[in-house]
Design a protein around this motif. Structure first.
Motif, PDB file in Angstrom:
ATOM      1  N   ARG A 125       0.804  -0.982  -0.033  1.00  0.00           N
ATOM      2  CA  ARG A 125      -0.024   0.065   0.009  1.00  0.00           C
ATOM      3  C   ARG A 125       1.014   1.155   0.275  1.00  0.00           C
ATOM      4  O   ARG A 125       1.793   1.931   1.042  1.00  0.00           O
ATOM      5  CB  ARG A 125      -0.569  -0.091   1.582  1.00  0.00           C
ATOM      6  N   ILE A 126       1.058   2.237  -0.727  1.00  0.00           N
ATOM      7  CA  ILE A 126       1.962   2.714  -1.642  1.00  0.00           C
ATOM      8  C   ILE A 126       0.684   4.053  -1.320  1.00  0.00           C
ATOM      9  O   ILE A 126       0.505   4.601  -2.156  1.00  0.00           O
ATOM     10  CB  ILE A 126       2.415   2.574  -2.106  1.00  0.00           C
ATOM     11  N   ALA A 127       1.581   5.301  -0.476  1.00  0.00           N
ATOM     12  CA  ALA A 127       0.113   6.715  -0.558  1.00  0.00           C
ATOM     13  C   ALA A 127       1.652   7.693  -1.769  1.00  0.00           C
ATOM     14  O   ALA A 127       2.697   7.789  -1.310  1.00  0.00           O
ATOM     15  CB  ALA A 127       0.313   7.274   0.603  1.00  0.00           C
ATOM     16  N   ILE A 128       1.098   8.210  -1.988  1.00  0.00           N
ATOM     17  CA  ILE A 128       1.839   9.275  -3.342  1.00  0.00           C
ATOM     18  C   ILE A 128       1.293  10.283  -3.268  1.00  0.00           C
ATOM     19  O   ILE A 128       0.468  10.675  -3.235  1.00  0.00           O
ATOM     20  CB  ILE A 128       1.896   8.962  -4.989  1.00  0.00           C
ATOM     21  N   VAL A 129       1.480  11.596  -2.509  1.00  0.00           N
ATOM     22  CA  VAL A 129       1.458  12.601  -1.880  1.00  0.00           C
ATOM     23  C   VAL A 129       2.197  13.830  -3.013  1.00  0.00           C
ATOM     24  O   VAL A 129       3.423  14.104  -3.114  1.00  0.00           O
ATOM     25  CB  VAL A 129       1.762  12.864  -0.424  1.00  0.00           C
ATOM     26  N   THR A 130       1.534  14.590  -3.403  1.00  0.00           N
ATOM     27  CA  THR A 130       1.707  15.289  -4.792  1.00  0.00           C
ATOM     28  C   THR A 130       1.198  16.526  -4.631  1.00  0.00           C
ATOM     29  O   THR A 130      -0.316  17.108  -4.798  1.00  0.00           O
ATOM     30  CB  THR A 130       1.904  14.892  -5.800  1.00  0.00           C
ATOM     31  N   ASP A 131       1.257  17.360  -5.220  1.00  0.00           N
ATOM     32  CA  ASP A 131       0.925  19.115  -5.303  1.00  0.00           C
ATOM     33  C   ASP A 131       0.401  19.453  -6.927  1.00  0.00           C
ATOM     34  O   ASP A 131       0.007  20.211  -7.303  1.00  0.00           O
ATOM     35  CB  ASP A 131       1.927  20.611  -4.596  1.00  0.00           C
ATOM     36  N   ALA A 132       1.004  18.278  -7.714  1.00  0.00           N
ATOM     37  CA  ALA A 132       0.998  18.251  -9.071  1.00  0.00           C
ATOM     38  C   ALA A 132       0.178  17.078  -9.321  1.00  0.00           C
ATOM     39  O   ALA A 132       0.601  16.156  -9.246  1.00  0.00           O
ATOM     40  CB  ALA A 132       2.402  18.890  -9.851  1.00  0.00           C
ATOM     41  N   TRP A 133      -1.074  17.313 -10.049  1.00  0.00           N
ATOM     42  CA  TRP A 133      -2.505  16.905 -10.768  1.00  0.00           C
ATOM     43  C   TRP A 133      -2.947  16.902 -11.563  1.00  0.00           C
ATOM     44  O   TRP A 133      -2.571  18.682 -11.869  1.00  0.00           O
ATOM     45  CB  TRP A 133      -2.494  16.126  -8.891  1.00  0.00           C
ATOM     46  N   GLU A 134      -3.957  16.291 -12.156  1.00  0.00           N
ATOM     47  CA  GLU A 134      -5.085  16.999 -12.819  1.00  0.00           C
ATOM     48  C   GLU A 134      -5.746  17.387 -11.993  1.00  0.00           C
ATOM     49  O   GLU A 134      -6.080  17.900 -11.051  1.00  0.00           O
ATOM     50  CB  GLU A 134      -5.922  15.326 -13.137  1.00  0.00           C
ATOM     51  N   PRO A 135      -5.730  18.801 -13.320  1.00  0.00           N
ATOM     52  CA  PRO A 135      -5.996  18.797 -14.641  1.00  0.00           C
ATOM     53  C   PRO A 135      -4.897  19.744 -15.395  1.00  0.00           C
ATOM     54  O   PRO A 135      -4.045  19.497 -16.253  1.00  0.00           O
ATOM     55  CB  PRO A 135      -7.026  19.468 -15.349  1.00  0.00           C
ATOM     56  N   GLN A 136      -3.283  20.188 -14.471  1.00  0.00           N
ATOM     57  CA  GLN A 136      -2.634  20.217 -15.189  1.00  0.00           C
ATOM     58  C   GLN A 136      -1.385  19.406 -16.009  1.00  0.00           C
ATOM     59  O   GLN A 136      -1.836  18.199 -15.987  1.00  0.00           O
ATOM     60  CB  GLN A 136      -1.265  20.284 -14.075  1.00  0.00           C
ATOM     61  N   VAL A 137      -1.251  19.618 -16.866  1.00  0.00           N
ATOM     62  CA  VAL A 137      -0.119  19.019 -17.329  1.00  0.00           C
ATOM     63  C   VAL A 137       1.143  19.271 -17.864  1.00  0.00           C
ATOM     64  O   VAL A 137       1.881  20.257 -18.287  1.00  0.00           O
ATOM     65  CB  VAL A 137      -1.167  19.377 -18.878  1.00  0.00           C
TER      66      VAL A 137
END
Length: 340
Positions: free
Chosen positions: A2-14
């Protein structure tokens, strides 16, 4: 796992960060791992100053921590240096949970280009953010040396890949580009100041310069360079067709850490012209591209490269290999710690 990926960059960003994380998630899920993405769309957000297309999430430590607690991860990865990941970082440190981070973007250079703030001021923040990580994932040897030079020595390699079922030399060239006067010189990416796109638009090589992508600088550049063709954003098979129709792919950025678009172009058989800077120097070979401080000279040289050699080299970059490197770098959280 079980892997948590935390990010400030996500859709709808390209952008390359989003594309990388989505590709890695897809591979890991096919392998049976459970992935939870904690992203800005789950929180109230405000437009980023000078870059309104990017939303800054108002994520509290409690809100992010609640999501992570509910998921019960075996490992946590913080992908970016923004507010969502800062909240997750604080929560991990408070509970004594290990985590990994990644250096996707030359953030100090980007901020400096947009604001005039000295890049070294931003490096203080970068060092603070990444220092507690058990591993900092970097895509190239050049970035590894940069991070180590700033005191971040716990660096692990994490390469990038290409969707080889989409980007390959048998793709039918895009009809819009096929009709243009050659040689067709292509740029793909965000149309923004930090991409140094104007250096490409000022080149003097015969043929047609084509820009695929969108961003805050598009209207101004389109007005100033009427001879260039601005197609806007293209995705999926249509993007692959644009690569296939180009005679050369031009990568003018001096601040990218890798440049996914370069290896996508190569996989389609299109040689690359670039400056001899981080990213290109780590990716290109003499057979597959050309680098020169004179971008005109780089373009002219790249046009002589063999497309078959470019495609063969492009096929060596796979998301499966990238996912394996990512997974190997993760630091497990003890089950007893998660349950505490």
């Amino acid at each position: 796992m079980r892997i948590a990926i935390v990010t400030d960059a996500w859709e709808p960003q390209v952008n390359g960060v989003v594309r990388t994380l989505k590709s890695i998630r897809a591979v890991l899920e096919r392998q049976g791992h459970s992935i939870e993405v904690v992203s800005p769309d789950r929180f109230y957000s405000l437009p980023c100053p000078t870059y309104p297309e990017i939303r800054l999430a108002m994520a509290t430590t409690g809100a992010v921590g609640s999501i992570l607690e509910d998921f019960g991860p075996d490992a946590i990865h913080l992908a970016t240096e923004g507010p969502v990941c800062v909240a997750a970082r604080r929560w991990c440190l408070r509970h004594g949970y290990p985590f990994t981070t990644a250096y996707h973007t030359q953030f100090p250079d980007y901020v400096s280009a947009r604001s005039g703030v000295p890049a070294e001021w931003i490096w203080r923040y970068i060092r603070w953010f990444h220092a507690p990580a058990r591993a900092v994932l970097a895509s190239t040897a050049s970035i590894r040396r940069t991070l180590e030079g700033h005191g971040l020595v716990q660096v692990r390699h994490w390469g990038r890949g290409v969707n080889l079922s989409r980007f390959h030399p048998a793709v039918t060239p895009h009809p819009e580009l096929a009709r243009l006067s050659g040689p067709v010189q292509l740029y793909v990416g965000r149309v923004a100041i930090e991409k140094n796109l104007e250096a490409f638009l000022r080149t003097r090589q015969p043929g047609t310069r084509v820009v695929v992508g969108d961003g805050p600088a598009r209207a101004e550049l389109e007005a100033r360079y009427p001879d260039a063709v601005f197609l806007g954003a293209r995705f999926g098979d249509e993007l692959a067709a644009c690569y296939a129709a180009a005679d050369v792919f031009v990568f003018p950025s001096r601040t990218d850490t890798f440049g996914l678009v370069m290896i996508e172009a190569l996989a389609c058989g299109t040689p690359v012209a670039a400056y001899p800077v981080t990213g290109p120097v780590d990716v290109l070979t003499p057979e597959t591209g050309a680098m020169d401080e004179d971008l005109d000279a780089a373009i002219a040289a790249a046009l002589t490269r063999d497309r078959g050699a470019c495609a063969a080299y492009g096929r060596t970059f796979t998301w499966e290999a990238s996912a394996a490197q990512f997974h190997a770098a993760l630091v497990p959280i003890h089950r007893t710690a998660v349950a505490a």
